[in-house]
Design a protein around this motif. Structure first.
Motif: not given
Ligand code: SF4
Length: 508
Positions: A403-412, A429-433, A471-482
C-alpha cells in the motif's frame, strides 16, 4: 551515599530479553560511580499479573483452568530450547500465558497481550489521554503491582526516577506510574526519555505538553543528559552496557538473550517511507573494534544463548568484522540486501561466526516500486542473497510492505510472485500495511488527513494515487496473499507475539 536515580522499563514490551537502553545507561552510571537502581517493571508487572490477580476465581472455563494449571510449566517451557523444536507445544505455551494476561486486563478495559497494550478509552497518541492515565493510576491493570513497588522505591529517596519509553505500548503505563509517583510525592523529580520520546520531540511535540509530570524530557542518547544532570565530565567512551542488575534468567527465552546496539540511526537512511529518513535521524555508529570488544566482554559475562543486534541495519563493515571476529554466541539482526550477502564465502563466514538469522527489509517484489521508495535494492541481488543465505544455513525473516504510494495491486501481485518463487529461502515473514510518516516528503505532496485524532501521532492517512487504499490492501493480504499455498506455511511457523525475538530459536 544517597541513591541518585532509579531507571524504570515500563510495561508493555516483549519480555524475552532485558531492555538495552537502560542497560546502556546503567553501564554509564556504573562507570561514573553514580548510585542507581534498575526496575524492569515490564517483566515484574507481567509476572505479577499472571501470578496474583483475582481473575483466577472468576473464570472457570477449560482454557483458563488449563492456563492457570500450566502457568509455571509454560514459563519453564519457554526457557527451554527443546520447546522450540515443537512449534505446536511452543504456540500453546505462549497463547496460554497470553490468555491469562488478556484476562488480567479485561476488568480495566485494556486489551493486554505479551506484545501490546490497547486501552479501550485511552489512546497513547493523545497527550490528554496520557495525562488522564496519570491522573487515575488506580485504573491501570498494573496498579496492584506498581503501587507497592513504587512506594518502596520512593522510600529510598532517589534524586530522580527515570522512565525509558520506547514503544507506544508502554505509553499509558508509563504515565500511570508517573501519576502515581506524583500523587505520593509531588516533588519527586521525573526524567522521561527513550526512543518514543525522542521521536515525539523530533516530530515537533512541545516539551511542555505533559505539564509538570516530567521534570526533564530527554531526546536522543540518555547518557549525555545524565552526565549533565549529575555534573560529571564526559566519561562516556568506555561505558559497557551493564546487565548485572537485571533478573537475567527470568526473561521468557532459553538462557539469557544479550541485546546490543552498535549504532543509532541507519547507515542507509534513504528509504522514503522510513521514520529514520522522515525524522532526519543522524547515523552514529560505534567504532567497529569497540563493538567486537564489547560483544566479547558481554558474552563472557552473561553467557547468552543468543545475541540480538538491535541496529536498524547492521553495516556491511560490522558484518565483515563479526565474520572475522565472532562474538562467541549465536547472533541475529537486521541487514540490508546488498551485494556483500550475495557471496557464498561471505555468507558462510557469517554462518561460522554464529549468525543464525538475518532480518531483511525487502518490502516489494516490484523493481519500480523499490526504486520509487529509494530502497536501494536490486531484485536480482535480493534473489541471490536469499539463495546464498539458505545455502549457508542462515535463516531469513523477510519484511514486505503493502500500500505504499507507488504501489498498485499489479505491483503487489509481483511481490506475491517474488515471495512464492523464493518460499524455500524464506523462513519467516512480516507483512505490513504502509503508514505515511507525518514528516515525510510524500506527506507534503499527497492529499492527507490525520491518521487518528491525536497530537502525538507519527502518521497521516493519505489519498492513494491509484486508489489502492488500506481496505483494498488488507483484503488483498487476507484473501489472496496469506492464503497462497506457498506462503501460508511460512506464516504459520512465525512465532506468535514474540515474532522475530523468538524466531532464531527455531533455527538452531
Ligand atoms: S534500510 Fe531500513 S532503517 Fe534504513 S532507511 Fe531503509 S527502512 Fe529505514
Amino acid at each position: 551515599m544517597s541513591l541518585k536515580i532509579i531507571l524504570i522499563h515500563p510495561p508493555i514490551a516483549k519480555c524475552s530479553e532485558p531492555p538495552a537502553g537502560i542497560a546502556r545507561l546503567s553501564g554509564c552510571l556504573k562507570t561514573n560511580n553514580i548510585r542507581h537502581e534498575i526496575i524492569d517493571a515490564n517483566l515484574e508487572g507481567i509476572f505479577f499479573l499472571l501470578q496474583n490477580v483475582s481473575y483466577k476465581q472468576t473464570f472457570t472455563d477449560r482454557w483458563t483452568t488449563r492456563s492457570i494449571k500450566n502457568l509455571e510449566h509454560n514459563f519453564t517451557a519457554l526457557k527451554s530450547l527443546n520447546t522450540y523444536q515443537n512449534l505446536s507445544r511452543y504456540q500453546r505455551a505462549v497463547t496460554d500465558i497470553n490468555h491469562l494476561l488478556n484476562l488480567a486486563g479485561e476488568s480495566c478495559n485494556v486489551d493486554l497481550s505479551l506484545a501490546d497494550y490497547q486501552d479501550k478509552y485511552l489512546s497513547p497518541i493523545k497527550s490528554t489521554d496520557l495525562i488522564t492515565a496519570a491522573e487515575k493510576p488506580q485504573k491501570n491493570p498494573f496498579h496492584p503491582y506498581f503501587q507497592n513497588r513504587l512506594m518502596n522505591a520512593l522510600e529510598k529517596n532517589p534524586d530522580f526516577i527515570g522512565f525509558s519509553l520506547n514503544y507506544l505500548s508502554q505509553a499509558i503505563c508509563t504515565f500511570a506510574m508517573i501519576g502515581f509517583i506524583k500523587q505520593i510525592n509531588p516533588r519527586q523529580k521525573i526524567i522521561l526519555g527513550g526512543s518514543l520520546v525522542t521521536s515525539w520531540i523530533n516530530l515537533g511535540v512541545n516539551r511542555n505538553v505533559f505539564g509538570n509530570l516530567a521534570d526533564e524530557i530527554v531526546a536522543g542518547a540518555g547518557e549525555k543528559k545524565l552526565m549533565e544532570i549529575f555534573d560529571i565530565g564526559n566519561n562516556l567512551t568506555d561505558c559497557l552496557p551493564a546487565y548485572q542488575d537485571f533478573p537475567i534468567n527470568k526473561y521468557l527465552s532459553p538462557n539469557p538473550v544479550l541485546p546490543y546496539s552498535s549504532a543509532q540511526g541507519c547507515y542507509w537512511h534513504k528509504c522514503v517511507f522510513c521514520p529514520e529518513n522522515a525524522e532526519s535521524n543522524a547515523y552514529l555508529p560505534l567504532e567497529t573494534p569497540r563493538v567486537t570488544h564489547d560483544l566479547h566482554i558481554l558474552t563472557g559475562q552473561i553467557n547468552p544463548s543468543l545475541i540480538h543486534i538491535l541496529d536498524s541495519s547492521i553495516s556491511p563493515s560490522l558484518l565483515a568484522a563479526m565474520a572475522k571476529n565472532p562474538p562467541g554466541a549465536p547472533w541475529y539482526g537486521f541487514a540490508r540486501v546488498t551485494k556483500h550477502l550475495a557471496n557464498d564465502d561471505f555468507c558462510l563466514s557469517l554462518k561460522q561466526s554464529g549468525c543464525v538469522m538475518l532480518k531483511l527489509g525487502i518490502e516489494s517484489g516490484d523493481q519500480s516500486v523499490l526504486d520509487q521508495l529509494n530502497k536501494g535494492i536490486d531484485l536480482s541481488t535480493a534473489s541471490s542473497v536469499l539463495k546464498k543465505l539458505k545455502k549457508a544455513g542462515i535463516a531469513t525473516y523477510c519484511y514486505f510492505l503493502f500500500g505504499t504510494p507507488p504501489e498498485n495491486e499489479e505491483n503487489a501481485t509481483k511481490t506475491l510472485d517474488f515471495v512464492c518463487r523464493h518460499h524455500e529461502c524464506i523462513n519467516f515473514l512480516n507483512l505490513a500495511i504502509f503508514n505515511l510518516p507525518t514528516r515525510s516528503l510524500e506527506a507534503q505532496t499527497l492529499a492527507t488527513h490525520d491518521f487518528y485524532e491525536g497530537d502525538l501521532s507519527f502518521y497521516k492517512i493519505f489519498e492513494h494515487p491509484f486508489g489502492w487504499h488500506r481496505r483494498a490492501v488488507r483484503n488483498f493480504l487476507e484473501k489472496t496473499f496469506k492464503k497462497h499455498s506457498a506462503i501460508a506455511p511460512i506464516l504459520r511457523r512465525t512465532p506468535v507475539f514474540f515474532t522475530s525475538n523468538h524466531a532464531p530459536f527455531f533455527c538452531s
